[in-house]
Design a protein around this motif. Structure first.
Motif, PDB file in Angstrom:
ATOM      1  N   MET A   1      12.996 -76.194  10.438  1.00  0.00           N
ATOM      2  CA  MET A   1      12.188 -75.136  11.530  1.00  0.00           C
ATOM      3  C   MET A   1      10.587 -74.935  11.528  1.00  0.00           C
ATOM      4  SD  MET A   1      15.301 -73.120  14.464  1.00  0.00           S
ATOM      5  CE  MET A   1      15.734 -71.973  13.178  1.00  0.00           C
ATOM      6  N   THR A   2       9.600 -75.266  12.552  1.00  0.00           N
ATOM      7  CA  THR A   2       8.566 -74.670  12.177  1.00  0.00           C
ATOM      8  C   THR A   2       7.914 -73.112  13.114  1.00  0.00           C
ATOM      9  OG1 THR A   2       7.713 -76.921  11.997  1.00  0.00           O
ATOM     10  CG2 THR A   2       5.917 -75.367  12.804  1.00  0.00           C
ATOM     11  N   TYR A   3       7.387 -72.601  12.895  1.00  0.00           N
ATOM     12  CA  TYR A   3       7.116 -71.381  13.778  1.00  0.00           C
ATOM     13  C   TYR A   3       5.698 -71.305  14.884  1.00  0.00           C
ATOM     14  CZ  TYR A   3       5.226 -67.031  15.182  1.00  0.00           C
ATOM     15  OH  TYR A   3       4.546 -65.717  15.792  1.00  0.00           O
ATOM     16  N   LEU A   4       6.371 -71.556  16.004  1.00  0.00           N
ATOM     17  CA  LEU A   4       5.081 -71.499  17.014  1.00  0.00           C
ATOM     18  C   LEU A   4       4.870 -70.476  18.023  1.00  0.00           C
ATOM     19  CD1 LEU A   4       4.248 -73.649  19.685  1.00  0.00           C
ATOM     20  CD2 LEU A   4       6.228 -73.045  20.793  1.00  0.00           C
ATOM     21  N   THR A   5       4.824 -68.793  18.464  1.00  0.00           N
ATOM     22  CA  THR A   5       4.248 -68.207  18.126  1.00  0.00           C
ATOM     23  C   THR A   5       4.992 -67.259  18.646  1.00  0.00           C
ATOM     24  OG1 THR A   5       2.631 -67.441  20.019  1.00  0.00           O
ATOM     25  CG2 THR A   5       4.368 -69.004  21.148  1.00  0.00           C
ATOM     26  N   CYS A   6       5.000 -66.621  19.757  1.00  0.00           N
ATOM     27  CA  CYS A   6       5.491 -64.910  19.416  1.00  0.00           C
ATOM     28  C   CYS A   6       5.189 -64.322  20.482  1.00  0.00           C
ATOM     29  CB  CYS A   6       5.725 -63.983  19.027  1.00  0.00           C
ATOM     30  SG  CYS A   6       3.950 -62.879  18.233  1.00  0.00           S
ATOM     31  N   PHE A   7       6.176 -64.068  21.047  1.00  0.00           N
ATOM     32  CA  PHE A   7       5.599 -62.539  22.436  1.00  0.00           C
ATOM     33  C   PHE A   7       6.665 -61.578  22.719  1.00  0.00           C
ATOM     34  CE2 PHE A   7       9.049 -65.005  24.214  1.00  0.00           C
ATOM     35  CZ  PHE A   7       9.548 -64.360  24.916  1.00  0.00           C
ATOM     36  N   PHE A   8       6.308 -60.371  23.377  1.00  0.00           N
ATOM     37  CA  PHE A   8       6.914 -59.060  23.492  1.00  0.00           C
ATOM     38  C   PHE A   8       7.309 -58.935  24.443  1.00  0.00           C
ATOM     39  CE2 PHE A   8       3.025 -59.342  20.715  1.00  0.00           C
ATOM     40  CZ  PHE A   8       3.702 -58.985  19.476  1.00  0.00           C
ATOM     41  N   LEU A   9       8.670 -58.271  24.973  1.00  0.00           N
ATOM     42  CA  LEU A   9       9.713 -57.548  25.931  1.00  0.00           C
ATOM     43  C   LEU A   9       8.985 -56.060  26.761  1.00  0.00           C
ATOM     44  CD1 LEU A   9      13.823 -59.227  25.216  1.00  0.00           C
ATOM     45  CD2 LEU A   9      10.872 -59.998  26.497  1.00  0.00           C
ATOM     46  N   ASP A  10       8.119 -55.592  25.509  1.00  0.00           N
ATOM     47  CA  ASP A  10       7.650 -54.312  25.934  1.00  0.00           C
ATOM     48  C   ASP A  10       5.909 -54.160  25.753  1.00  0.00           C
ATOM     49  OD1 ASP A  10       8.015 -54.661  23.387  1.00  0.00           O
ATOM     50  OD2 ASP A  10       7.709 -52.152  23.295  1.00  0.00           O
ATOM     51  N   ASN A  11       5.306 -53.057  26.509  1.00  0.00           N
ATOM     52  CA  ASN A  11       4.332 -52.601  26.482  1.00  0.00           C
ATOM     53  C   ASN A  11       3.677 -52.543  24.848  1.00  0.00           C
ATOM     54  OD1 ASN A  11       3.703 -53.688  29.152  1.00  0.00           O
ATOM     55  ND2 ASN A  11       4.463 -51.640  29.884  1.00  0.00           N
ATOM     56  N   TYR A  20      10.660 -70.556  17.402  1.00  0.00           N
ATOM     57  CA  TYR A  20      10.116 -71.278  16.784  1.00  0.00           C
ATOM     58  C   TYR A  20      10.762 -73.100  17.240  1.00  0.00           C
ATOM     59  CZ  TYR A  20      11.034 -67.729  13.434  1.00  0.00           C
ATOM     60  OH  TYR A  20      10.090 -66.553  12.639  1.00  0.00           O
ATOM     61  N   LYS A  21       9.746 -74.398  16.750  1.00  0.00           N
ATOM     62  CA  LYS A  21      10.622 -75.334  17.248  1.00  0.00           C
ATOM     63  C   LYS A  21      10.923 -76.669  15.577  1.00  0.00           C
ATOM     64  CE  LYS A  21       9.072 -77.402  21.243  1.00  0.00           C
ATOM     65  NZ  LYS A  21       7.542 -78.642  21.503  1.00  0.00           N
ATOM     66  N   ASP A  22      11.829 -76.902  16.368  1.00  0.00           N
ATOM     67  CA  ASP A  22      12.588 -78.110  15.057  1.00  0.00           C
ATOM     68  C   ASP A  22      12.317 -79.370  16.708  1.00  0.00           C
ATOM     69  OD1 ASP A  22      13.990 -79.344  13.371  1.00  0.00           O
ATOM     70  OD2 ASP A  22      15.681 -78.403  13.697  1.00  0.00           O
ATOM     71  N   LEU A  23      11.529 -80.591  16.131  1.00  0.00           N
ATOM     72  CA  LEU A  23      11.753 -81.992  16.583  1.00  0.00           C
ATOM     73  C   LEU A  23      11.004 -81.437  18.183  1.00  0.00           C
ATOM     74  CD1 LEU A  23      14.390 -84.535  15.121  1.00  0.00           C
ATOM     75  CD2 LEU A  23      11.602 -83.553  14.912  1.00  0.00           C
ATOM     76  N   TYR A  27      14.067 -72.494  19.513  1.00  0.00           N
ATOM     77  CA  TYR A  27      14.790 -71.588  18.978  1.00  0.00           C
ATOM     78  C   TYR A  27      13.907 -70.478  18.899  1.00  0.00           C
ATOM     79  CZ  TYR A  27      17.996 -75.615  17.308  1.00  0.00           C
ATOM     80  OH  TYR A  27      18.150 -76.419  17.027  1.00  0.00           O
ATOM     81  N   TYR A  28      14.842 -69.121  19.195  1.00  0.00           N
ATOM     82  CA  TYR A  28      14.222 -67.916  19.335  1.00  0.00           C
ATOM     83  C   TYR A  28      14.616 -66.902  17.967  1.00  0.00           C
ATOM     84  CZ  TYR A  28      17.255 -65.259  22.477  1.00  0.00           C
ATOM     85  OH  TYR A  28      18.979 -65.172  23.012  1.00  0.00           O
ATOM     86  N   VAL A  29      13.885 -65.940  17.580  1.00  0.00           N
ATOM     87  CA  VAL A  29      14.938 -64.730  16.816  1.00  0.00           C
ATOM     88  C   VAL A  29      14.088 -63.387  17.162  1.00  0.00           C
ATOM     89  CG1 VAL A  29      14.990 -63.564  14.641  1.00  0.00           C
ATOM     90  CG2 VAL A  29      15.032 -66.082  15.039  1.00  0.00           C
ATOM     91  N   LEU A  30      15.102 -62.553  17.822  1.00  0.00           N
ATOM     92  CA  LEU A  30      14.129 -61.852  19.062  1.00  0.00           C
ATOM     93  C   LEU A  30      14.983 -60.842  17.728  1.00  0.00           C
ATOM     94  CD1 LEU A  30      15.224 -59.862  22.113  1.00  0.00           C
ATOM     95  CD2 LEU A  30      15.309 -58.180  20.409  1.00  0.00           C
ATOM     96  N   THR A  31      13.890 -59.415  17.230  1.00  0.00           N
ATOM     97  CA  THR A  31      13.735 -58.690  16.735  1.00  0.00           C
ATOM     98  C   THR A  31      13.374 -56.798  17.540  1.00  0.00           C
ATOM     99  OG1 THR A  31      11.833 -58.915  15.193  1.00  0.00           O
ATOM    100  CG2 THR A  31      13.259 -59.844  14.356  1.00  0.00           C
ATOM    101  N   THR A  32      13.393 -55.914  16.497  1.00  0.00           N
ATOM    102  CA  THR A  32      12.630 -54.640  17.229  1.00  0.00           C
ATOM    103  C   THR A  32      12.535 -54.024  15.809  1.00  0.00           C
ATOM    104  OG1 THR A  32      15.189 -53.845  16.886  1.00  0.00           O
ATOM    105  CG2 THR A  32      14.516 -54.845  18.826  1.00  0.00           C
ATOM    106  N   PRO A  33      11.825 -54.134  15.240  1.00  0.00           N
ATOM    107  CA  PRO A  33      11.456 -54.234  13.731  1.00  0.00           C
ATOM    108  C   PRO A  33      10.565 -52.369  13.204  1.00  0.00           C
ATOM    109  CG  PRO A  33       9.718 -55.309  14.235  1.00  0.00           C
ATOM    110  CD  PRO A  33      10.339 -55.464  15.010  1.00  0.00           C
TER     111      PRO A  33
END
Length: 819
Positions: A1-11, A20-23, A27-33
């Motif tokens: 998979m290739t990383y595409l971009t990210c966005f945020f659900l909060d301010n 991430y894209k695969d062809l 797919y998404y990976v949601l984290t709260t670091p």
């Protein structure tokens, strides 16, 4: 998979969705670091019915595929949903069109507990508001709480501010070897200036590190390998704590971090801006690039940090659809600083208004109690008189809309009544002058809404009309169905008093633990004028749009109720714009061809406010009166903090119950004086008194007392068999701060809570937030404290006759030993 971009659900960029894209699949990976407890992502997973997994570093994540759709124009887009709510459309080129967010209030409540109860409809908001109901003002906010961390970081780089070594170390920022070598060499020079200082140890280190600086632009631009993580750490320091609710102490600390940027001083050695495009954070980079372009604009090319701050506040408001704001600022009651501030406002505000269409005015803020968070700061006894002297002059300026009483609400506003006599004189000369009081923010002073109105009314001269008055927060008073509550409603209505509501700050500052009893709908039903504010939006991860959505969704406001608030706000905006024009013409005539400083200094006439005939006894210095009993808390015993007597409102008395006494007796029998000591407040009443009267085993007992006490209180403490710790706070409702500093932040402890109001809730929250592990036990029959307990599910234990205190303590002891 290739990383595409990210966005945020909060301010606040706490909930990150990595794409991430695969062809042709996404797919998404949601984290709260930024949330170390894992509560946020666990509760989000449960609310949205999504499975949790772990990444390679053991961090909890939510991951899944995002389906692709084709519209009527044969255009592809990936639709990301949570709990059947469309969050964003993502296009093959990486463009993200976000349509819903998780507001700060929901994020805080999720972070606070291990068992989040709110449904998805009150957790994820579609960001749409009817145009005719959209709020257009921010009528309750604070000068240094408006800008997001990203904008402040960009400002710090643009102005190349001095960043203290103390914060570099405190936040564990990474520097290059060359940067460490340079800053340590500077530190050695600074240290030489303190060779004759009386300070020692950590206090001396702190003072030296506070006066050792690195150029902030250098810290970021010449340290790009560490820039991403450093920016995250700095951004997090500029908002209240993440994993749960904060208390006022935390807010004061956050302001200190913000002052580095908001009141920043430029470094002597400047660096070039050649590496701006390499800043890893897009929002910081884009803001900084605009700031550099602004330097080519003749309107902004000579902007100070303060003027740039105003410019970016206005740009932020424009983006939110806000056209009018009144910002509270203590600078306007400081003699020379106020004049310099107004000079800068007059120089830049016309250009800002022309660009943004946003009118910014100010409320001159006075502190209801002296500030204690700034070490070594000495507040003169006549500080209010000095403030009023300056206010007499600054109130003449068209950009000054009125005044404000700010600070933690731990004293009765009636104690400041003499100051109101001078304020209403200003309002008599200027009918547009607004008198705003922070009142009803917590439940410790339920008379403050009524007393605030009384302070103004009873200070009016014969025949003088009631000035324009607003009350900030307005959450707590006596039940509106009670006699006192009905009288308060009558006063609010007859005097056209406006109530301001800021729901996110109420939750994040531990003043609102349950949304069920919020009074806004009741006030609207009774025809009281109500408006919205943000309370310094960026501090709490919110903005004007999220605040309105939170009021609507969380409290269930109808369109009719929103229209009531909209119409009240529109009236204030129209009146304020007219007032500005009128005052502008009068101010120009007043100045003539004279300099502003000369005229305003001339108008600053000395003020003497009469000392109120105190109903309460005069206060004495606790350090002097109780010096023979002052002793540090022993380190060979675990402190047991007992709540049930001192942590109520000043006029509320704890009533002990037989069932609770049985729990006390069993606890005293179970515990050993060789293993634990007790910590109580200063009133020595209720369960505290019972402890003192039944201390047959000789437990060591420490009483935390405010810095100022009455003679009667001093005598009572002297007669009791207690050791004493003196708080830096002068009010009894503030001693929880010192208990936090001396106990919860430093060592393991136990909290046993039988009774209390907001001060007790603050102490419980501090115990949960503290670095030392604290076991928190709450009496199941305390209605107020059980509200707090429910918001901290998984972090507190409730006890009663069926679930005895000693059984819980015994099981926890066994549990911890097994670990």
């Amino acid at each position: 998979m290739t990383y595409l971009t990210c966005f945020f659900l909060d301010n606040e960029k706490d909930i990150i969705v990595n794409l991430y894209k695969d062809l042709d699949r996404m797919y998404y990976v949601l984290t709260t670091p930024n949330h170390s407890t894992g509560n946020l992502i666990r509760n989000l997973s449960k609310t949205c019915n999504l499975p949790l997994s772990q990444d390679d570093n053991g961090m909890l994540i939510i991951t899944d595929e995002i389906p692709c759709f084709i519209d009527g124009n044969n255009q592809e887009s990936y639709i990301f949903k949570l709990a059947d709510t469309e969050i964003a459309s993502i296009y093959p080129d990486g463009t993200v069109d976000r349509k819903a967010t998780i507001p700060a209030i929901a994020k805080t409540l999720m972070s606070q507990t291990k068992d989040f109860k709110l449904p998805a409809g009150k957790t994820i908001f579609k960001t749409f508001i009817r145009k005719d109901l959209k709020f257009r003002a921010d009528l309750h906010t604070h000068m240094n709480g408006n800008l997001t961390g990203d904008i402040l970081i960009a400002l710090g780089i643009a102005h190349q501010i001095r960043y203290p070594l103390y914060y570099v170390k405190k936040l564990e920022l990474e520097l290059t070897d060359a940067q460490w070598e340079k800053v340590n060499a500077q530190r050695e020079k600074v240290a030489r200036q303190f060779v004759s200082s009386d300070l020692q140890g950590k206090y001396l280190d702190r003072r030296i590190n506070d006066n050792t600086f690195i150029n902030f632009a250098d810290l970021i631009l010449n340290n790009l390998d560490n820039a991403e993580m450093n920016i995250v750490k700095i951004r997090n320091s500029l908002a209240v704590i993440k994993d749960g609710q904060a208390v006022f102490t935390n807010l004061e600390k956050v302001y200190l971090y913000r002052y580095v940027f908001c009141k920043g001083k430029e470094s002597e050695e400047q660096i070039p801006f050649a590496k701006v495009d390499m800043i890893p954070d897009e929002d910081v980079k884009n803001a900084l690039k605009q700031m550099l372009r602004d330097r080519e604009n003749p309107d902004y090319c000579h902007n100070t940090i303060f003027q740039d701050k105003l410019l970016w506040i206005a740009r932020s408001y424009k983006k939110q659809g806000v056209c009018y704001a009144e910002i509270s600022d203590t600078t306007l009651v400081k003699k020379y600083e106020s004049i310099e501030m107004l000079r800068q406002v007059h120089a830049v505000m016309p250009s800002i208004y022309q660009e943004t269409g946003v009118m910014i005015r100010f409320l001159a803020a006075m502190r209801r109690i002296p500030l204690t968070i700034v070490k070594d700061a000495v507040t003169p006894a006549n500080y209010l008189e000095q403030n009023l002297e300056v206010l007499k002059a600054t109130a003449l300026d068209p950009y000054v809309a009125g005044c404000d009483f700010v600070g933690e609400e731990i004293n009765d506003i009636i104690t400041l009544k003499p100051a109101f006599k001078e304020i209403v004189k200003i309002a008599k000369a200027d009918p547009s002058f607004v008198i705003r009081v922070h009142a009803g923010e917590n439940d410790s002073q339920k008379d403050n809404i009524a007393h605030s109105i009384a302070c103004v009314k009873e200070s009016l001269e014969p025949g003088q009309q009631m000035p324009k008055m607003r009350l900030g927060h307005g959450l707590y008073t006596y039940s509106l169905a009670s006699k006192k509550g009905k009288e308060t409603l009558k006063e609010l209505k007859e005097n056209n008093v406006v109530l301001e509501f800021q729901i996110t700050s109420n939750v994040r500052l531990n003043n609102l633990n349950s949304l069920q009893n919020h009074p806004l709908k009741q006030y609207l039903e009774k025809g009281i004028s109500c408006v919205q504010g943000t309370d310094g939006a960026a501090l709490y991860g919110t903005n004007s749009i999220d605040e309105q959505l939170s009021l609507e969704k969380m409290l269930g406001l109808t369109d009719e109720e929103l229209k009531q608030m909209h119409d009240s706000e529109r009236k204030i905006i129209e009146e304020s714009q007219k007032a500005y024009s009128t005052k502008k013409a009068a101010f120009a005539e007043l100045l003539g061809d004279r300099d502003m400083e000369e005229v305003l200094l001339e108008k600053m006439q000395a003020v003497t406010i009469s000392k109120a005939k105190a109903k309460s006894a005069p206060k004495l210095d606790a350090n002097t009166e109780l010096k023979d009993q002052i002793e540090e808390i022993t380190w060979d015993r675990t402190p047991v903090v007992l709540l049930g007597g001192s942590f109520n409102t000043e006029n509320r008395t704890t009533k002990i119950s037989a069932n609770a006494i049985k729990q006390m007796d069993d606890m005293l029998e179970y515990m050993s004086p060789d293993e634990v000591c007790f910590v109580i407040g200063h009133k020595l009443s209720g369960y505290e008194k019972y402890l003192l009267d039944h201390n047959d085993k000789g437990f060591r007992i420490y009483s935390f007392v405010p810095a100022l006490i009455t003679k009667k209180e001093a005598e009572k403490i002297k007669e009791a068999d207690v050791k004493v710790r003196v708080s830096i706070e002068s009010e009894g409702m503030g001693i929880y701060k010192s208990i936090n500093y001396e106990i919860f932040e430093r060592r393991p402890s136990v909290v046993v809570a039988f009774d209390g109001n907001s001060a007790a809730a603050n102490l419980i929250q501090e115990a949960k937030n503290g670095k030392g592990r604290s076991v928190i036990l709450i009496w199941n029959h305390s209605k107020t404290l059980m509200q707090k307990a429910k918001s901290l599910h998984g972090y507190v234990y409730s006890f009663d006759g069926e679930n005895p205190l000693t059984n819980i303590i015994d099981s926890l002891k066994t549990k911890f030993k097994s670990k």
